[in-house]
Design a protein around this motif. Structure first.
Motif, PDB file in Angstrom:
ATOM      1  N   VAL A 193      19.847  -7.923 -25.953  1.00  0.00           N
ATOM      2  CA  VAL A 193      19.959  -8.089 -24.608  1.00  0.00           C
ATOM      3  C   VAL A 193      20.761  -8.932 -24.073  1.00  0.00           C
ATOM      4  N   ASP A 194      21.578  -8.690 -22.696  1.00  0.00           N
ATOM      5  CA  ASP A 194      22.340  -9.596 -22.116  1.00  0.00           C
ATOM      6  C   ASP A 194      21.459 -10.883 -21.523  1.00  0.00           C
ATOM      7  N   ILE A 195      21.975 -11.997 -21.821  1.00  0.00           N
ATOM      8  CA  ILE A 195      21.195 -13.316 -21.282  1.00  0.00           C
ATOM      9  C   ILE A 195      22.018 -13.688 -20.192  1.00  0.00           C
ATOM     10  N   MET A 196      23.256 -13.078 -19.687  1.00  0.00           N
ATOM     11  CA  MET A 196      23.988 -13.598 -18.749  1.00  0.00           C
ATOM     12  C   MET A 196      24.856 -12.596 -18.595  1.00  0.00           C
ATOM     13  N   THR A 197      25.383 -12.420 -17.136  1.00  0.00           N
ATOM     14  CA  THR A 197      26.222 -11.480 -16.849  1.00  0.00           C
ATOM     15  C   THR A 197      27.890 -11.893 -16.873  1.00  0.00           C
ATOM     16  N   GLU A 198      28.774 -10.950 -16.948  1.00  0.00           N
ATOM     17  CA  GLU A 198      30.177 -11.450 -17.157  1.00  0.00           C
ATOM     18  C   GLU A 198      30.488 -12.522 -16.134  1.00  0.00           C
ATOM     19  N   LYS A 199      30.330 -12.375 -15.095  1.00  0.00           N
ATOM     20  CA  LYS A 199      30.484 -13.707 -14.172  1.00  0.00           C
ATOM     21  C   LYS A 199      29.940 -14.608 -14.444  1.00  0.00           C
ATOM     22  N   GLU A 200      28.791 -14.838 -15.014  1.00  0.00           N
ATOM     23  CA  GLU A 200      28.005 -16.125 -15.382  1.00  0.00           C
ATOM     24  C   GLU A 200      28.702 -16.779 -16.713  1.00  0.00           C
ATOM     25  N   GLN A 201      29.133 -15.568 -17.685  1.00  0.00           N
ATOM     26  CA  GLN A 201      30.032 -16.143 -18.783  1.00  0.00           C
ATOM     27  C   GLN A 201      31.278 -16.772 -18.357  1.00  0.00           C
ATOM     28  N   ARG A 202      31.990 -16.352 -17.473  1.00  0.00           N
ATOM     29  CA  ARG A 202      33.112 -16.870 -16.987  1.00  0.00           C
ATOM     30  C   ARG A 202      32.901 -18.097 -16.398  1.00  0.00           C
ATOM     31  N   LYS A 203      31.967 -18.228 -15.660  1.00  0.00           N
ATOM     32  CA  LYS A 203      31.797 -19.650 -14.956  1.00  0.00           C
ATOM     33  C   LYS A 203      31.163 -20.746 -15.895  1.00  0.00           C
ATOM     34  N   LEU A 204      30.546 -20.253 -17.038  1.00  0.00           N
ATOM     35  CA  LEU A 204      30.186 -21.170 -17.833  1.00  0.00           C
ATOM     36  C   LEU A 204      31.192 -21.772 -18.799  1.00  0.00           C
ATOM     37  N   SER A 205      32.141 -20.721 -18.937  1.00  0.00           N
ATOM     38  CA  SER A 205      33.484 -21.073 -19.755  1.00  0.00           C
ATOM     39  C   SER A 205      34.356 -22.116 -19.054  1.00  0.00           C
ATOM     40  N   ARG A 206      34.298 -21.894 -17.666  1.00  0.00           N
ATOM     41  CA  ARG A 206      35.024 -22.514 -16.897  1.00  0.00           C
ATOM     42  C   ARG A 206      34.603 -24.366 -16.770  1.00  0.00           C
ATOM     43  N   LEU A 207      33.234 -24.324 -16.809  1.00  0.00           N
ATOM     44  CA  LEU A 207      32.462 -25.302 -16.727  1.00  0.00           C
ATOM     45  C   LEU A 207      32.796 -26.234 -17.995  1.00  0.00           C
ATOM     46  N   LEU A 208      32.653 -25.663 -19.123  1.00  0.00           N
ATOM     47  CA  LEU A 208      33.041 -26.145 -20.614  1.00  0.00           C
ATOM     48  C   LEU A 208      34.390 -26.761 -20.390  1.00  0.00           C
ATOM     49  N   LEU A 209      35.368 -26.106 -20.085  1.00  0.00           N
ATOM     50  CA  LEU A 209      36.630 -26.675 -20.129  1.00  0.00           C
ATOM     51  C   LEU A 209      36.652 -27.761 -19.152  1.00  0.00           C
ATOM     52  N   LYS A 210      36.416 -27.569 -18.017  1.00  0.00           N
ATOM     53  CA  LYS A 210      36.449 -28.583 -17.015  1.00  0.00           C
ATOM     54  C   LYS A 210      35.694 -30.035 -17.211  1.00  0.00           C
ATOM     55  N   GLU A 211      34.507 -29.851 -17.964  1.00  0.00           N
ATOM     56  CA  GLU A 211      33.703 -31.202 -18.348  1.00  0.00           C
ATOM     57  C   GLU A 211      34.076 -31.502 -19.865  1.00  0.00           C
ATOM     58  N   ASN A 212      34.649 -30.924 -20.492  1.00  0.00           N
ATOM     59  CA  ASN A 212      35.130 -31.646 -21.928  1.00  0.00           C
ATOM     60  C   ASN A 212      35.847 -32.870 -21.726  1.00  0.00           C
ATOM     61  N   LEU A 213      35.381 -34.003 -22.486  1.00  0.00           N
ATOM     62  CA  LEU A 213      35.875 -35.017 -22.493  1.00  0.00           C
ATOM     63  C   LEU A 213      36.460 -35.539 -23.904  1.00  0.00           C
ATOM     64  N   PRO A 214      37.695 -35.417 -24.146  1.00  0.00           N
ATOM     65  CA  PRO A 214      38.234 -35.811 -25.426  1.00  0.00           C
ATOM     66  C   PRO A 214      37.933 -37.292 -25.810  1.00  0.00           C
ATOM     67  N   HIS A 215      37.820 -37.496 -27.076  1.00  0.00           N
ATOM     68  CA  HIS A 215      37.661 -38.851 -27.433  1.00  0.00           C
ATOM     69  C   HIS A 215      38.882 -39.792 -27.596  1.00  0.00           C
ATOM     70  N   LYS A 216      39.039 -40.905 -27.064  1.00  0.00           N
ATOM     71  CA  LYS A 216      40.101 -41.560 -27.281  1.00  0.00           C
ATOM     72  C   LYS A 216      39.604 -42.852 -27.771  1.00  0.00           C
TER      73      LYS A 216
END
Length: 340
Positions: A193-216
């Motif tokens: 069963v779907d736990i999120m819509t396609e729109k929510e999936q895209r939104k979450l994907s964008r958030l993950l990329l935006k908030e990724n903090l590479p370790h330096k």
């Protein structure tokens, strides 16, 4: 093949270690420590790449794969080796590249490895997996995605490893890389069963990329090394000798007479890796062993670096494609005739 929303790069710590090893005298006591650290990190990286291979069967329309995510948490940052985002489930895969016999003692809550006739205990990897899961659930809830189920799996990438346990239930959470497809077929069979819509999936994907903090890593601070201990100047890309001289728009090696128009780019990457992510004309001249303000200015401008300020107050920043440049350099070094 699945959609790779965030690709996997060679760990930044390896780039930093290699840059520091290049910039220190060959007899510096920290060199063996750097080599040992690099070897361990490289082993883990190749284990993760092995698991990446076994994920290629996933349907590209359904899955967004994120590799090496580092996200913030109120207590501290946490890292996820592999996160797979589908409309039907979120899957977290933690990868370990251990050799030998691996034993999960669930009665005493211990995990240990037997290899080369020696037994060694480690932090229980399932404890780490559950902690990361809890941190990620907190992260999701704080961004309006509460209640989403996250399925976690521990994957051992070394095909020669032998897994043993006194609790059969462990098998639902642990597998080897070559068993991953069959394991996921079983684990994910109930996710219909779907736990999120396609729109929510895209939104979450964008958030993950935006908030990724590479370790330096702050390697100079961590190893208590002063800036003045570093070898400055341009290293020859042909023979690896220091110090190339600037002559008629080229860098010339006094040892092998190799000419290069862009050898300063590698030196600048080393500076950004080891010192700080910004540089001024004065700092550039010092690190490149240049005396001419004009030559330094021309070289900095030619690289198209982001910058702010004017004249003596101008500050240049590490390029936006910093990771890509590091990967290109790694491939060039690997393919150089001297390394074949």
């Amino acid at each position: 093949m699945p959609m790779i929303a965030k690709p996997r790069f060679l760990p930044m710590r390896i780039h930093v270690n290699q840059a520091l090893a290049r910039r220190l005298p060959k007899n510096h006591p920290i060199i063996p420590i750097l080599e040992n650290s690099t070897s361990k990190i490289n082993s883990g990286y190749h284990g993760e790449v092995e698991v990446d291979f076994h994920l290629k069967y996933l349907d590209d329309k359904e899955h967004h794969i994120f590799r090496d995510l580092r996200l913030s948490h109120p207590l501290h940052h946490f890292q996820l080796d592999n996160l797979i985002l589908s409309r039907k489930y979120i899957l977290h895969l933690e990868v370990k590249n251990y050799t030998g016999t691996l034993y999960f003692d669930e009665k005493l809550k211990q995990f240990y490895q037997t290899a080369n006739n020696a037994e060694k205990g480690y932090q229980h990897p399932l404890t780490q997996l559950r902690r990361q899961n809890a941190q990620f659930l907190d992260w999701l809830a704080a961004r309006g995605f509460s209640g989403l189920p996250v399925i976690s799996q521990l994957v051992f990438s070394n095909p020669a490893a032998v897994i043993k346990t006194n609790d059969a239930g462990i098998r639902r959470l642990v597998c080897k890389a070559d068993q991953l497809k069959a394991q996921l077929s079983t684990v994910l069979s109930s996710a219909s069963v779907d736990i999120m819509t396609e729109k929510e999936q895209r939104k979450l994907s964008r958030l993950l990329l935006k908030e990724n903090l590479p370790h330096k890593p702050e390697v100079l601070k961590n190893y208590d090394i002063h800036y003045d201990e570093l070898r400055k100047g341009i290293q020859c890309p042909a023979c690896s000798a220091f110090y190339m001289k600037r002559k008629h728009r080229f860098w010339v090696c006094p040892h092998c007479h190799h000419h290069s128009s862009h050898a300063h780019v590698d030196a600048l990457l080393d500076y950004f890796l080891l010192v700080k992510p910004t540089i001024t004309n004065s700092e550039f001249r010092d690190f490149m062993c240049l005396s001419s303000v004009k030559t330094s200015s021309n070289l900095l401008v030619s690289m198209g670096l982001p910058h702010q300020g004017i004249n003596k107050g101008r500050v240049y920043f590490a390029p936006l494609n910093f990771h890509s440049l590091l990967e290109e350099r790694r491939i060039q070094v690997r393919n150089h005739p001297i390394n074949r």
